[in-house]
Structure formats: structure tokens, C-alpha cells
Design an enzyme around this catalytic site. Structure first.
Site, PDB file in Angstrom:
ATOM      1  N   TYR A 112      45.030  48.518  40.260  1.00 10.33           N
ATOM      2  CA  TYR A 112      45.261  49.653  41.138  1.00 10.33           C
ATOM      3  C   TYR A 112      46.163  49.308  41.907  1.00 10.33           C
ATOM      4  O   TYR A 112      45.910  48.772  42.986  1.00 10.33           O
ATOM      5  CB  TYR A 112      44.272  50.179  41.646  1.00 10.33           C
ATOM      6  CG  TYR A 112      44.347  51.495  42.872  1.00 10.33           C
ATOM      7  CD1 TYR A 112      44.856  52.458  42.174  1.00 10.33           C
ATOM      8  CD2 TYR A 112      43.626  51.371  43.753  1.00 10.33           C
ATOM      9  CE1 TYR A 112      45.290  53.622  43.086  1.00 10.33           C
ATOM     10  CE2 TYR A 112      43.868  52.542  44.835  1.00 10.33           C
ATOM     11  CZ  TYR A 112      44.791  53.490  44.419  1.00 10.33           C
ATOM     12  OH  TYR A 112      44.836  54.562  45.347  1.00 10.33           O
ATOM     13  N   ASP A 153      46.999  52.255  37.127  1.00 15.43           N
ATOM     14  CA  ASP A 153      47.641  53.209  38.036  1.00 15.43           C
ATOM     15  C   ASP A 153      48.781  52.271  38.717  1.00 15.43           C
ATOM     16  O   ASP A 153      48.459  51.566  39.562  1.00 15.43           O
ATOM     17  CB  ASP A 153      46.808  53.805  39.028  1.00 15.43           C
ATOM     18  CG  ASP A 153      47.656  54.635  40.091  1.00 15.43           C
ATOM     19  OD1 ASP A 153      48.808  54.963  39.971  1.00 15.43           O
ATOM     20  OD2 ASP A 153      46.845  55.321  40.803  1.00 15.43           O
ATOM     21  N   HIS A 254      44.119  62.170  38.095  1.00 16.02           N
ATOM     22  CA  HIS A 254      44.924  61.278  36.932  1.00 16.02           C
ATOM     23  C   HIS A 254      44.173  61.556  35.549  1.00 16.02           C
ATOM     24  O   HIS A 254      42.863  61.913  35.645  1.00 16.02           O
ATOM     25  CB  HIS A 254      44.634  59.815  37.298  1.00 16.02           C
ATOM     26  CG  HIS A 254      45.378  59.392  38.279  1.00 16.02           C
ATOM     27  ND1 HIS A 254      46.739  58.609  38.352  1.00 16.02           N
ATOM     28  CD2 HIS A 254      45.156  59.450  39.734  1.00 16.02           C
ATOM     29  CE1 HIS A 254      47.013  58.353  39.604  1.00 16.02           C
ATOM     30  NE2 HIS A 254      46.219  58.954  40.244  1.00 16.02           N
TER      31      HIS A 254
END
Length: 263
Positions: A112, A153, A254
Site C-alpha cells: 500500500y 495500491d 477501489h
DNA sequence: ATGGTTGCTTAGCAA
């Protein structure tokens, strides 16, 4: 001639709270039946992670949790032989942003990447530093001749076609040149974007802001990726964004990305 | 257009 048979399905999804998204996640697992799932933004500590519900769905979990912010996990049908939590480098960083595991000789790294908030801010500097640290982490622990996958991400849109309005986003957070350069440097270690290599011209966003009716208007960015080293790319069969997960009741901002490899 | 929404935590932050 060796015949490849086994299909390996890898997914990545920023769930934006594992607690809120659990019903959707369970549906997703049942529908897509992935072998390995990388989750980001759990917003929960390991002690509150829903291990039991996921076990009942056929998945074991390795969790690097954190209260309120961040938090990453690896779900898998088989148990990883080795698990990493964090980069364990010289920087004292409490943010839970990286977890990795090895499954049948394939290492899956779930990240992340910091959002950065605004270009020039302290959080932006932290983002660029984090990306430089991550590059070193990959360089020190992995060889592009071996099979490994980096999912997550990335909070960076690589190209104009990955942004709904590249003119408006020029130089802005998630699309500034230093961020794009940092991503390119990561890829130059020998990583290929599974979606983009299969579909060089296809527009397929993975994130839409909750505000301003962004999703219905398709005002999105492609910032979530599954990257593979060459030994993985050789076996790459498909990659897609599960746009339907951005629809309906209580979606994450997302959508999941799924890539399949015929090993 | 410096707005708007969601989640965690409880008024403000992060995304």
C-alpha cells in the site's frame, strides 16, 4: 515439451476497511475463486481481523495490521512458506504497508504505497522516500530471474490513458513526474504491468473518488497493479479490473484487479 | 469550483 496446467489466480484490492467490506470480500472470493489475494487499507489491527470468516471461506491469512490507518494482508488457499511484514530496513516506519509471502516458490509482495496527499507536502516527501526504500527492498531481496509478483495500491497513475483528464491532473498528486519516475525505476528492476502488457491501449480505471459522482461519470484513475517478473510474465494469461465491485451497496473506492497465470 | 464522500473515531484526519 513441458505442459503447463495449473492456473494461478492473483487478485489485489484496496478494501478501505476490512470490517465494512467483509461481506463483499466473501462474495468476491466465492465468485472469483482466486488463489492469492492482496488486501490494502484494512484499517484494523491483527487482533480484530476476521480470520474465522475467511477460514470458513477456504482462505488462510497473513496480516500486518495497524489501528485506524493502512494495514495489509495476504489471503491464500495454501500456507506461505515464508512471510515478511514491513521492509525491515534502517528506517523506523510504523506504517503497515508491506506484507509478502512465498507460495510454491513464487513470492507475492503486497504493498500500500503512501498517497502523498499533495505535491510538495511532507506526506509527498514520505511517499517518494518510501518508494526509494521499496526499490532497495526489492533489489536486495529479489532477483528478476526468479518468479515474483508485486501487487497493490501504488497511488500512481503511470500514463495519460490511466487518468480521466490527464491535462487537469498534470503535476498533481498521483500523477506528478517524480511519482511516475519512481514507478518507472521500480519497473526497471524487471517488472511488467500484467494488465498493460496484455491490453496496451485499454482504458480501465481501478479507483474513483467517492465524491462528485466520480464512478457514474467514470472519472477514475488506474493506480492498482499486479506486476510480475519475467518468469511470471511468460505464464501470464489474463488480467482485468472487476468494475462491478465498485457498484452497489457500500463499495470500496477501489475495484479489485485480477491476473491469471498458467504455471 | 479548494467543493464533494467515506471510514475511523467522535471533530478532525486521511484518502
Amino acid at each position: 515439451m513441458k505442459r503447463s496446467k495449473k492456473l494461478l489466480k492473483v487478485a489485489t484490492w484496496n478494501v478501505n476497511s476490512i470490517k465494512v467490506r467483509l461481506p463483499r470480500l466473501l462474495n468476491f472470493l466465492e465468485r472469483e475463486d482466486p488463489d492469492i489475494v492482496c488486501l490494502q487499507e484494512l484499517k484494523c489491527v491483527e487482533g480484530q481481523f476476521p480470520f474465522e470468516e475467511l477460514k470458513a471461506a477456504g482462505y488462510q491469512a497473513a496480516v500486518y495490521g495497524q489501528k485506524t490507518y493502512n494495514g495489509v494482508a495476504l489471503l491464500s488457499k495454501i500456507k506461505p512458506s515464508q512471510v515478511w511484514k514491513g521492509m525491515n530496513d534502517e528506517v523506523d516506519d510504523p506504517a503497515a504497508r508491506l506484507i509478502a509471502g512465498t507460495f510454491d516458490g513464487i513470492t507475492v509482495i503486497c504493498v500500500y504505497v503512501p498517497n502523498g496527499q499533495e505535491v510538495g507536502s511532507e506526506k509527498y516527501q514520505y511517499k517518494l522516500k518510501w518508494l526509494a526504500r521499496f526499490k532497495s527492498f526489492l533489489k536486495n531481496h529479489f532477483n528478476s530471474k526468479n518468479p515474483f509478483v508485486v501487487c497493490g495500491d501504488f497511488n500512481i497513475a503511470p500514463e495519460d490513458q490511466d487518468v480521466y483528464d490527464p491535462k487537469a491532473w498534470e503535476g498533481k498528486i498521483l500523477f506528478s513526474d517524480p511519482e511516475k519516475l519512481a514507478l518507472t525505476e521500480l519497473m526497471n528492476l524487471g517488472l511488467v504491468d500484467t494488465f498493460r502488457t496484455l491490453f496496451p491501449k485499454q482504458k480501465s480505471y481501478t479507483w474513483w473518488d467517492y465524491r462528485n459522482l466520480s464512478f457514474p461519470k467514470d472519472l477514475g484513475l488506474r493506480i492498482d497493479f499486479i506486476l510480475g517478473s519475467e518468469p511470471m510474465i511468460e505464464h501470464l494469461k489474463d488480467s482485468y479490473v472487476d468494475r462491478n465491485e465498485r457498484k452497489g451497496v457500500q463499495p470500496s473506492d477501489h475495484a479489485p484487479v485480477i491476473s491469471t497465470f498458467q504455471m
